[in-house]
Structures are given as C-alpha cells and as structure tokens.
Scaffold this motif. Structure first.
Motif, PDB file in Angstrom:
ATOM      1  N   ASP A  37      -1.993   6.789  -3.396  1.00 29.51           N
ATOM      2  CA  ASP A  37      -3.297   6.949  -2.753  1.00 29.51           C
ATOM      3  C   ASP A  37      -4.392   6.174  -3.474  1.00 29.51           C
ATOM      4  N   ASN A  38      -4.049   5.331  -4.393  1.00 30.58           N
ATOM      5  CA  ASN A  38      -5.033   4.621  -5.196  1.00 30.58           C
ATOM      6  C   ASN A  38      -5.128   3.174  -4.730  1.00 30.58           C
ATOM      7  N   LEU A  39      -6.294   2.796  -4.193  1.00 38.10           N
ATOM      8  CA  LEU A  39      -6.488   1.423  -3.739  1.00 38.10           C
ATOM      9  C   LEU A  39      -6.337   0.451  -4.901  1.00 38.10           C
ATOM     10  N   LEU A  95      -5.474  -6.469   3.110  1.00 36.18           N
ATOM     11  CA  LEU A  95      -5.302  -5.317   2.216  1.00 36.18           C
ATOM     12  C   LEU A  95      -6.166  -4.114   2.587  1.00 36.18           C
ATOM     13  N   VAL A 129       0.825  -1.211   0.000  1.00 37.07           N
ATOM     14  CA  VAL A 129       0.000   0.000   0.000  1.00 37.07           C
ATOM     15  C   VAL A 129       0.858   1.261   0.000  1.00 37.07           C
ATOM     16  N   ARG A 136      -2.384   3.200   6.047  1.00 39.98           N
ATOM     17  CA  ARG A 136      -1.080   3.285   5.398  1.00 39.98           C
ATOM     18  C   ARG A 136      -0.313   4.560   5.751  1.00 39.98           C
ATOM     19  N   ALA A 176      -2.713  -0.320  -5.311  1.00 48.05           N
ATOM     20  CA  ALA A 176      -2.258  -1.253  -4.281  1.00 48.05           C
ATOM     21  C   ALA A 176      -2.733  -2.668  -4.589  1.00 48.05           C
ATOM     22  N   TYR A 201      -4.496  -0.589   3.787  1.00 46.62           N
ATOM     23  CA  TYR A 201      -4.705   0.622   2.981  1.00 46.62           C
ATOM     24  C   TYR A 201      -5.266   1.748   3.831  1.00 46.62           C
ATOM     25  N   TRP A 202      -6.177   1.398   4.732  1.00 45.89           N
ATOM     26  CA  TRP A 202      -6.806   2.403   5.590  1.00 45.89           C
ATOM     27  C   TRP A 202      -5.769   3.063   6.506  1.00 45.89           C
TER      28      TRP A 202
END
Length: 371
Positions: free
Chosen positions: A211-213, A326, A204, A333, A216, A330-331
């Motif tokens: 910043d793009n899920l 994941l 991530v 990161r 990631a 991501y949340w």
C-alpha cells in the motif's frame, strides 16, 4: 472515468499494427565544395513502392530490373520534393546514377545527384518534403559535410525547411533535434512501449509494503534504471561500431523480450528478478535504438553529440510513460479492472509480440528479394 481510461488502453493495445519496425526514414548526405553540392539520398524501397509503384508484375517481390526501369520516375519523384538554395538563389539539381544499398531495416535505393549554385555557399537552405502527403511520421536525416567538418539535421513536417550555416553550424539546434527524435522514437516504438508496460504492470502489486506508493516507485525505479543502463550501453557500443549484430536477430530478440515480459505477469518466470531481466533485455533493445544513428553513418565527432542527444530523448520519452502510468496504476491497483488488465492485457501483449516474432524471425512478409 479512470476505468474508461484503462479500457481505452487495452483497446489501443489491440489496435496496434502487426508490425513494429523502425519508423520510415531516409538518409540525405550533402557535401559542399564552393558552389557545388554533391548529394546522395538513400530512400527505402518499401516506401518508394508504396508511393509510386515499383512492383510491376504485382508478385510482391522486387527485382533489380523492375527497379531499374523506374529510375527516372524515382529521381523525378524524389527531386521534386527536395529544394536546395544558397545566397538567395535556387541551386539547379541534376540526377546521377542509382544503386541499391542495405540498411538495418531493409533495401534502399541510392540516388546520387549534383546541385550547382550561383555562388559559393555560406548558408544552405534545404526544403524537404519527401512522403509529406503519405506519411506524417517520416523523417529525413541529413549529414552535411564541408571542408572536413560534419553537421546534422532532421527534417519532419514541422521542420521541412532549414537554414544550415557552413561557417557557424548551430550545434544546440542539432543536439535538440536528436533529443526530440529520441523522444519520438520511444513513443512510436510499440515494441519498446509494450515491453516497458509489461514490466511496470505488476509494480504496484509487488511493492513492499503493497500500500506504499514509495515502495511501488522504488520497484519501478529499479526496473527502469536497469533497462536504461543496459540499452544505453549497447546503444553506445553499436553506434560507435564497436559491437554489431544482425538486424533480424535484434528485431526478433526484441519481440521475444516482449513475449517473456508479458508471460511473466501470467506465470512468474523471473521470480523477484525483474530488474535483472530488464537489464538483460535492455541490452538487446539498445541495438534496436542504435539503428537510426548507424544508418546515418556519422563520423565520430558528430556522432557523439547525436548519440548523447538521442539517448537523452529516449530517456525523457521513457520517463513520460512511467510518469503517466504509475499514479494511475497505483490508484486502481486493488480494483477488479486492474487485475483483469494485468492478466488479459498481458496475454494480449504476449499475443501481439508472438506475431512480431514470427514475422521478424522467419521473414514471413519478406518482399524485397532479388537485390
């Protein structure tokens, strides 16, 4: 709340057992001819020693003489936990000779026996309770042969009694059992899990754009796909006995792969080539996955279905780990906690894996000698 979850993850890593070897299994082979059932039961000596005590002088080493003097106790202990019935009546089990054999994870006691049923067998009812009170994760892997045809089954506490038809084996049930076993194998395979997490931790942060899920996810997809392709390849080759490597070499290399994957998060070793690293190390992990099927010794016809089911289960278990990890990663990161987890967590994983490597490469805890 989410920070607490990550702290719990770090704590769980610290509490992992020092050893991460193949889970406890036994291998039961039954050959049915009319009303006679010929059996062979391979049970790990380390498990028997824990259950009934084989090391009589307490020196941490097992010799043939120590095991031979406990043959009667071994047979009594094992056969009290195995019941075979057919056509509504119990089959009388008589113990036979005992030998020593070596599987991929060490020395096993080989118990041979005969079971005589009251009538020719059409459906065999097998109740399996070996180590049920000592190890809830223990599994019994059955190979059943009748008139040249082979079927399989897996016993665990939730499936301790099974009805096995000789005329119309339930192939779907057998396939499902190996799918479940593959899922369970990856979930309790601490070394495989830590290797995967080590590769996923930076995903991530390295994704482009960061910043793009979706970015990631693509990065994770590349890593997981490479790992999957590699271990599926060697799992198949090893299970079909086309390629074979010494167990100690495989287990040591798996531990080394965890060390390198974790160190890469602290000091870049692969530099943008994580999918290639995942593929290279996945080749080694595949040999580790194959040990279950190799030790069962299935003929090719039964092996192919078991192989596919087991590999599918490994992938399902792996995807469950990714799916849980994941979104959470991501949340968090950009948080201090995540960056601390990346560094401190990776260092802890590397330390644990170094312990595994030393144990496996140098056999520092070897106890089964003289066999």
């Amino acid at each position: 709340m989410m920070k607490r979850l990550f702290l719990m993850l770090l704590l769980c890593c610290a509490m992992l057992p020092a050893q991460a070897h193949k889970p406890s299994d036994s291998y039961l082979s039954l050959d049915v001819q009319q009303q006679r059932v010929s059996g062979q039961w391979d049970i790990a000596l380390r498990d028997l020693d824990y259950a009934i005590g084989l090391d009589q002088n307490g020196d941490g080493q097992l010799t043939w003489d120590e095991i031979r003097t406990r043959h009667a106790a071994i047979a009594a202990y094992a056969l009290e936990r195995l019941h075979i019935a057919a056509e509504g009546s119990a089959c009388r089990i008589t113990p036979g000779e005992q030998l020593i054999d070596h599987h991929t994870d060490g020395a096993y006691n080989v118990l041979r026996f005969e079971a005589m049923c009251a009538a020719p067998v059409s459906t065999l009812v097998v109740s399996y309770h070996l180590f049920a009170d000592l190890d809830p994760q223990h599994k019994g892997l059955l190979r059943l042969t009748h008139q040249g045809k082979t079927s399989t089954a897996i016993f665990d506490p939730a499936h301790a009694e099974q009805h096995l038809s000789l005329t119309a084996p339930d192939r779907l049930q057998q396939f499902t059992a190996y799918v479940k076993d593959g899922v369970w194998h990856i979930w309790i395979g601490y070394d495989h899990i830590l290797f995967l997490l080590s590769l996923l931790l930076p995903a991530v942060l390295l994704a482009a754009p960061a910043d793009n899920l979706r970015g990631a996810f693509i990065d994770v997809l590349k890593v997981v796909t490479a790992f999957t392709l590699a271990h599926s390849l060697t799992l198949t080759l090893a299970s079909l006995s086309l390629v074979s490597l010494p167990s100690r070499l495989v287990e040591s290399a798996i531990a080394a792969s965890v060390v390198l994957a974790a160190v890469n998060n602290l000091y870049p070793l692969f530099r943008g080539r994580r999918p290639w690293a995942a593929f290279g190390f996945g080749l080694i992990h595949g040999f580790g996955f194959a040990s279950v099927l190799i030790d069962l010794g299935l003929p090719q016809g039964a092996l192919l279905a078991s192989l596919f089911g087991f590999n599918l289960g490994v992938e399902i278990g792996q995807l469950c780990i990714v799916a849980a990890f994941l979104p959470l990663a991501y949340w968090l990161r950009h948080t201090w906690l995540y960056h601390r987890l990346l560094t401190a967590g990776s260092a802890l994983i590397a330390l644990i894996a170094v312990v595994w490597f030393v144990e496996r490469a140098f056999d520092v805890q070897a106890q089964w000698i003289g066999l």
